[in-house]
Enzyme design. Structure first.
Site, PDB file in Angstrom:
ATOM      1  N   GLY B  47       0.825  -1.206   0.000  1.00  0.00           N
ATOM      2  CA  GLY B  47       0.000   0.000   0.000  1.00  0.00           C
ATOM      3  C   GLY B  47       0.857   1.253   0.000  1.00  0.00           C
ATOM      4  O   GLY B  47       0.361   2.359  -0.191  1.00  0.00           O
ATOM      5  N   SER B  88      12.044   0.991   5.670  1.00  0.00           N
ATOM      6  CA  SER B  88      12.027   2.058   4.651  1.00  0.00           C
ATOM      7  C   SER B  88      13.087   1.808   3.588  1.00  0.00           C
ATOM      8  O   SER B  88      13.696   2.727   3.058  1.00  0.00           O
ATOM      9  CB  SER B  88      12.246   3.433   5.303  1.00  0.00           C
ATOM     10  N   GLN B  90      12.855  -0.278   0.647  1.00  0.00           N
ATOM     11  CA  GLN B  90      12.556  -0.707  -0.721  1.00  0.00           C
ATOM     12  C   GLN B  90      12.878   0.353  -1.783  1.00  0.00           C
ATOM     13  O   GLN B  90      13.443   0.034  -2.821  1.00  0.00           O
ATOM     14  CB  GLN B  90      11.103  -1.196  -0.843  1.00  0.00           C
ATOM     15  N   GLU B 290       8.728   5.188   7.027  1.00  0.00           N
ATOM     16  CA  GLU B 290       8.675   5.347   8.480  1.00  0.00           C
ATOM     17  C   GLU B 290       8.902   6.800   8.911  1.00  0.00           C
ATOM     18  O   GLU B 290       8.169   7.311   9.757  1.00  0.00           O
ATOM     19  CB  GLU B 290       9.691   4.411   9.139  1.00  0.00           C
TER      20      GLU B 290
END
Lengths: 419, 332
Positions: B47, B88, B90, B290
């Site tokens: 998402g 965090s 990717q 994040e």
């Protein structure tokens, strides 16, 4: 350099299907002649137990009831294998999985779970991480409840505090919270010849594949994980939940097995954000420059380790906040209790510290009559700054720019109006 | 009485697994027979928008429309391991792997094009808008689609580009904690104006501002979405979310009593995307998943102090907790 697509406000590639309700979430997947599963979970935080499944097994429509003895390798966990897939004879938290009923439909599965007789022999639990660190505390696993200790020793804080104009000391506390992602856990597993196929939302399908294969004691290549649309995760889908249960079940009964958690079961099944108790002592000189900081951080990981060492490590590394401080002492601990287990959640140990270090710096500023924007600009990281772990921030450090943007938007820039 | 206050919360966040743990992402880019490019990568779309921004990165390198990227990230059977969708990491890690895979494919496309065009070298050949052509003589050209058909005929498909990226992370010393555990670091600052009702203990957010360091924005719209979501989650953490934990039991485990913010609780968020490219990031980008929530709670707490002069040291600041703190303050 001119870019054609990078930097553009492209429309979400998966947006259409989600807005139109066409995206397929695990709960949407139906298979012919599938069975339904339901998990029996512990109602006690710390207890030995005895199980009698006879009555439940004889209920019409019950296909199988899986317990610890049906699992070839009854352990899982992202760092340490300290979770049992189904508890053998001891539960360590409310919500621990004990058995998994496979039935013709959901209603029968639910009923059968209630028919399972369970006799608890409760033992004293520990729910306060500070008490859990004491020698006399009930032990959650083997040996000590202290599972990890991270240290920073930089400079000399004793000498540095002596030279400070102001020192602020306080203790801060944060509670455990849930990810509250939109889509509660759901999954369906089926056999494709020799391969166990598991469709369930995950943040890391390749790791799930390994854990499923280990638990079932089959080669990794005989497990296939399909990750349908995912309704949020925020760290809550890192520890495996129902995947192994449905994989075991389908392998045993040979037909597709599906299970879907209610919101309540979702709260019970996955980890939480670590609650932390953070003792801070921060000192600055007359000009507002931070000189020394000491922090003692205790993180409650509940009944299982999950990512606790990594989370408390991250908490320790980030304990100073985005500030240059030459003298730093940090001790951060991860501690087992009989609370819900804590794991990965957005921030991963870096979400709690700001509640402490950002109030500390405001207090320092207030005592020296320096406004919140200025005190942060005096101490904030810039290119070339050294962190508490001795790392040099050699590029891309726009902290001051961020502070200035916010200050300006709130009309705080260069004003001393706020306390 | 209603009292207003302003507060700042500023944070930093180190990306990745950290502390020397191998942090590896792998990606594959495949030229399909219709000239489209399939990206195979084990980066989960939870998402956060990874599918979109990573497709943008691939489309940029391959110089084809976004719709011509087929993004495959759902099945362990047909994607390489790209690590977890967490930390965090990717955008930074897997983004780099995809960029490398596409650059590899792009090179192979050009090498094959010069043979098809019967040139004596690939020097001066480029790929743009789905066409491979000679910069000094653009009439010497072949489209990606035509090239794919030729390769199909010659049984030279699939053409595959591969990429792997390993982040730099160094284990810290056990006694001193010295080392370089994470990279890159991302910065986030929130500012809020609150209104505190000293009779009910309720807190209203009147205004909120977020400045987010992103390195380089791959998709500003998605970053703004992350900021909105991060703010809401941070607000819940600050003043609402309480499991009601007692003796290991959660009292609040559904949305009737575990309160999360609704749209009505969240004010319009003023957003600043701060760009300062990270040289090791794909196109200069860093992860923000994040960081966007970290500054909210401290900003709210500092604003409460500014409004009522009481330091609340525990979250969530429920009306109960706030009223108790105000009462204690008065007593003192």
């Amino acid at each position: 350099m001119k870019r054609e697509i990078v930097g553009k406000r492209a429309i979400r590639v998966d947006g259409h299907s989600k807005v139109l309700g066409k995206a397929e979430y695990p709960q949407d997947i139906q298979k012919q002649s599938m069975y339904h599963g339901k998990t029996l979970r512990s109602k006690k935080p710390h207890a030995y137990f005895k199980l009698n499944i006879d009555k439940a097994k004889n209920l019409k429509g019950v296909i199988a009831i899986l317990t610890a003895k049906d699992v070839p390798y009854n352990h899982h966990g992202v760092l340490f294998k300290d979770h049992e897939i189904f508890c053998t004879n001891k539960v360590r938290r409310v919500g621990d999985p004990i058995a998994f009923v496979v039935a013709e439909n959901e209603k029968i599965a639910k009923q059968a779970v209630e028919f399972i007789e369970i006799e608890y022999d409760e033992i004293p639990g520990v729910f306060d991480p500070i008490k859990a660190m004491e020698q006399s505390a009930p032990i959650v696993h083997k040996e000590s409840n202290i599972l990890y200790h991270y240290k920073i020793r930089k400079g000399n804080i004793e000498n540095a505090f002596k030279q400070c104009e102001v020192i602020v000391e306080n203790e801060y506390r944060t509670g455990m919270v849930d990810h509250a992602f939109l889509q509660p856990e759901s999954g369906i597993a089926y056999m494709d010849e020799n391969t166990v196929v598991v469709c369930a939302s995950s943040q890391y399908p390749h790791f799930d594949q390994i854990e499923i294969a280990e638990a079932l004691n089959i080669p990794t290549e005989n497990v296939r994980v399909i990750n349908p649309a995912i309704g949020g995760a925020f760290g809550g889908r890192e520890d495996i939940t129902l995947q192994i249960h449905i994989a075991l079940a389908t392998k045993l009964v040979g037909k597709p097995v599906k299970t879907t958690y209610s919101r309540e079961e979702s709260f019970l099944a996955h980890g939480k954000r670590h609650s932390m108790i953070m003792k801070y002592k921060t000192g600055a000189n007359r000009q507002g420059k931070l000189v020394a900081m000491e922090a003692n951080i205790i993180g409650d990981t509940g009944a299982y380790a999950s990512w606790a060492p990594n989370v408390l490590r991250k908490a320790g590394v980030h304990a100073t906040g985005p500030y240059e401080i030459p003298n730093v002492k940090v001790d951060s601990y991860a501690v087992y209790t009989n609370n819900p287990f804590a794991g990965a959640m957005r921030g991963f140990g870096a979400a709690q510290g700001p509640i402490a270090y950002e109030q500390q710096i405001d207090e320092i500023g207030r005592k020296l009559s320096i406004d919140p924007i200025t005190i942060r600009k005096i101490n904030g990281f810039k290119v070339g700054s050294e962190t508490a772990t001795g790392q040099i921030l050699e590029a891309s450090v726009p902290y001051i720019q961020c502070i200035e943007s916010v200050g300006k938007a709130l009309g705080l820039e260069q004003k001393e109006g706020i306390r | 009485m209603k009292k207003k206050g302003v507060g700042i919360g500023s944070t930093f966040y180190g990306t990745g697994y950290g502390n020397g743990f191998p942090d590896v992402s792998r990606a594959k880019a495949v030229l399909k027979e219709d000239g489209k490019v399939a990206v195979h990568v084990g980066a989960t779309e939870v998402g956060q928008g990874s599918k979109t921004i990573m497709s943008q990165m691939a489309a940029e390198v391959m110089s084809i429309p976004l719709n011509d990227i087929i993004f495959i990230c759902e099945d362990t059977k047909n994607m390489p391991d790209s690590g977890t969708a967490a930390a965090s990491r990717q955008t930074y890690n897997t983004g780099n792997a995809i960029k490398l895979a596409c650059e590899d494919l792009r090179k192979k496309v050009i090498e094959n094009a010069f043979k098809e065009l019967k040139l004596n070298s690939s020097v001066g050949l480029t790929l743009k808008n789905g066409e491979i052509y000679l910069k000094t003589l653009p009439s010497k050209n072949i489209s990606l689609k035509e090239l794919a058909l030729c390769l199909l005929k010659n049984k030279e498909l699939p053409l595959i580009g591969e990429g792997s990226f390993t982040a730099q992370t160094i284990e810290m010393d056990e006694e001193t904690g010295q080392g370089a555990p994470y990279w890159p670091y991302t910065f986030n600052v929130y500012g809020v104006i609150v209104e505190v009702d000293t009779e009910t203990g309720l807190i209203d957010i009147i205004k909120a501002v977020c400045a987010q360091d992103v390195g380089k924005a791959i998709n500003p719209e998605m970053i703004e979405g992350q900021m909105d979501g991060g703010f809401a989650m941070g607000l819940g953490y600050s003043i609402y979310e309480d499991l009601g934990l007692k003796e290991g039991k959660m009292k609040n485990k559904n949305f009737t009593n575990y309160l999360i913010p609704t749209a009505l609780d969240v004010p319009e968020l003023e957003k600043f995307i701060i760009e300062d490219p990270e040289s090791t990031g794909p196109f200069g980008a860093k992860g923000i998943g994040e960081p966007v929530m970290l500054g909210v709670a401290p900003a709210v707490l500092n604003a409460i102090y500014d409004a009522v002069g009481v330091r609340i040291t525990q979250v969530p600041v429920t009306p109960d907790r706030l009223l108790r703190a105000l009462k204690e303050e008065r007593r003192e």
